[in-house]
Design a protein around this motif. Sequence first.
Motif, short mmCIF file in Angstrom:
data_model
loop_
_atom_site.label_atom_id
_atom_site.label_comp_id
_atom_site.label_asym_id
_atom_site.label_seq_id
_atom_site.Cartn_x
_atom_site.Cartn_y
_atom_site.Cartn_z
N ILE A 96 38.32 51.42 35.46
CA ILE A 96 38.16 50.23 36.24
C ILE A 96 38.07 49.02 35.67
O ILE A 96 38.83 48.03 36.05
N SER A 97 37.27 48.86 34.75
CA SER A 97 37.11 47.69 33.87
C SER A 97 38.54 47.23 33.25
O SER A 97 39.06 46.15 33.18
N ALA B 298 41.68 48.25 34.30
CA ALA B 298 42.56 47.94 35.47
C ALA B 298 42.30 46.54 35.77
O ALA B 298 43.29 45.45 35.90
N VAL B 299 41.03 46.18 35.96
CA VAL B 299 40.82 44.53 36.22
C VAL B 299 40.88 43.88 35.30
O VAL B 299 41.55 42.70 35.74
N THR B 300 40.87 43.97 34.10
CA THR B 300 41.03 43.17 32.87
C THR B 300 42.63 42.94 32.79
O THR B 300 43.00 41.74 32.67
N TYR C 60 45.02 43.25 35.02
CA TYR C 60 45.19 42.45 36.44
C TYR C 60 44.86 41.03 36.05
O TYR C 60 45.66 40.25 36.34
N VAL C 61 43.68 40.71 36.02
CA VAL C 61 43.25 39.25 35.48
C VAL C 61 44.16 38.63 34.60
O VAL C 61 44.42 37.47 34.89
#
Length: 142
Positions: A126-127, A129-131, A133-134
């Motif tokens: 999850i971390s 994927a979020v990183t 994306y950001v």
Amino acid sequence: MTEFTPILSLAGGAMIGLSAVLLMALHGRIAGISGMLQGLLPPFAKDWGWRAAFLVGAIFAPVLILVMTGWRPAFDASTPTLWLVIGGLIVGAGVQLASGCTSGHGICGMSRLSARSIVATLSFMISTAVTVYVIRHIIGGF
């Protein structure tokens, strides 16, 4: 764009899985790189021999492939070296906080149905994927 190599990926994954199974079956140990490395730092673990052999093999296997075949993967890091070093330090801190690395939790812990490893691996994914994306869609980098 990365090259799609399903046969090589499958073979690599099978070898990683086999090495993890053999290490657990023959030595009762988890194939997590951070734990192996930690056992090679003072105070040295009693079983430092297999740890050193595993890490030496992980380092020199690609060198052996290069010498035998002349093939090496293309590598182009557009990220500044300082960022890579800072990222490595952050990952090292995360490994310490998570009581293990992605290989230990993701490959060995999840296969043993360890709740701690499942939660840790979900957190890693999850971390990540979020990183990505950001950085790619919000900040607009790389």
